[in-house]
Design an enzyme around this catalytic site. Sequence first.
Site, PDB file in Angstrom:
ATOM      1  CG  ASN A   1      -2.025   1.017   1.102  1.00 41.43           C
ATOM      2  OD1 ASN A   1      -2.000   1.851   0.200  1.00 41.43           O
ATOM      3  ND2 ASN A   1      -2.965   0.986   2.013  1.00 41.43           N
ATOM      4  CG  ASP A   2       1.553   3.026   3.737  1.00 41.25           C
ATOM      5  OD1 ASP A   2       0.479   3.553   3.382  1.00 41.25           O
ATOM      6  OD2 ASP A   2       1.754   2.534   4.849  1.00 41.25           O
TER       7      ASP A   2
END
Lengths: 100, 472
Positions: free
Chosen positions: B398-399
């Site tokens: 994600n990040d």
Amino acid sequence: MLLTVFVLACFVGYYVVLKVTPALHAPLMSVTNAISSVIIISAVDYVFLSKISKTQNGDLCEWLGLCAIFLTAINIVGGFMITKRMLTMFSVKKNSNKEK
Amino acid sequence: MILHFVGTYVSLVASVLFILALRGLSSAKTSVSGNRFGMVGMTLALIGTQVPVYFENLDISLTSALMKVLVVAVLGGLIGYVIAKKINMTALPQLLAGFHSLVGMGAVFIALASFFLTYGMTSANHDVMHVLELVLGATIGAITFTGSVVAFGKLQGIISGKPWRFKRQRQINVIMGLCLIGLMFAFLIKQTPELLIYAVILSLIIGYMLIMPIGGADMPVVISMLNSYSGWATAGIGFSVSNELLVIVGALVGTSGAILSHIMCKGMNRSLVKVIFGSFGSQNKITNSQNDQMHRNVKLCSPEDAGFILQNANSVIIVPGYGMAVAQAQHVIKELADELKSEDISVKYAIHPVAGRMPGHMNVLLAEANIPYEDVFELEDINNEFGQTDVAIVIGANDITNPAAKEDPASPIYGMPVLDVEKAKTVLFIKRSLGSGYAGIENQLFYRENTMMILGDAKKVCDNLTKVLKNR
């Protein structure tokens, strides 16, 4: 001079570890973990010394040494074995690739 | 005497072998033999340094002590062997955290043994340097122990991965640190067992307080840091018992862990100080509201649609993250990649330095699934290729893909190097839900024109994708 040895070894470590490929960082951690358990030799030393030297705390020393041996022995065998397991995964794959 | 000479040279050879073991890791080819060097070095170190002690004191019966040592060592070794054989590769981060704790505790025991051996003896020469080294070895070992136990608990899910913070946390930590230094000085002046034990207990508490506030996403840094500490503890013990081999090994391990921590910090664009003291995810509310107008435009897609997109692609890059490890999806990903390759679609993997929970986590899992080494690329080697790629599949990451890190100066992760997945023609984002990542930041990628979200467990989704592709 232990300090000299220490500082030089830090430099050796720095240049050697910089060369390690990022893909193998996990095995690097497990193998450094295994070799840092080399303190086991000092633990064995103390178990022997507790018998050799006439100390009033002989039994305590022996127990402390034996505990340290137990913990670091787990680490040495476990660390090297898990490293070996990881590394064979990295190298076996080339052969299986050729087969395909 | 001769035996002692042998002992010295054996230590030298063992140190060289340990350096070669690390050197071997510069490539996968040499790494297996490197590991063998390490094992030989350890065996030599054990035999070469202990046999002389044993034979020089043959008059005093050491046989019973030797038997005890062997029994305990074999028992420990067996446990280690079984753990290393049985452990699931996805549990690697917590395994290493557990192993680090053992080194830490071992160092504490040895320091205590070293102290009590000479304690109470009138002839003992307690020079200040020796005492300092001893207490340093003990305190670093104790910090490593509790720190690693907490890291283990967080990785295993026993302790919540969320940062644990309270008022005046920093001040309390600083005060405890000062107390520890005070205790160490007191111990230098007056060597009583109580002071040493207090110093160890306080270090145990500090280790706990140090790691508890650190969140799950920062675990790669924590693990490398603890790796480094275990090395410094080894060196501390080496200084206090005047053993060159231990000092050399401690220095090697300590620097190795320090370099890894540095690489991990760079991968997140955060300094070590910020990882330990800074709070991650406290000012995200602002950035979230800024993105409100984009919120509603998430495009969901079914495995069938995704299969269609993949079929018409020429090149695919797979971006794995921690979610892949949790779902144990690496083997299914390999199947999916094989299916794509059979249709002449090029498949590559892009690995971010902090993907997963420890350095090199993703590489090991992909290797476990027999994914070829040469298909796996590091961030800087593959980032330019996303522009020429048809489909980027993000699996459980994600990040590390969030374009906000490049575009939104208000974002807490601004400046962190990220994979340029949004430059691919289509991004397939496989995720369990639309929630934010571990840093607690919304991923702007979800709302992009070219992003298709597939919600579900990584393993099931990949399995479905493979089935869809096979049926066509």
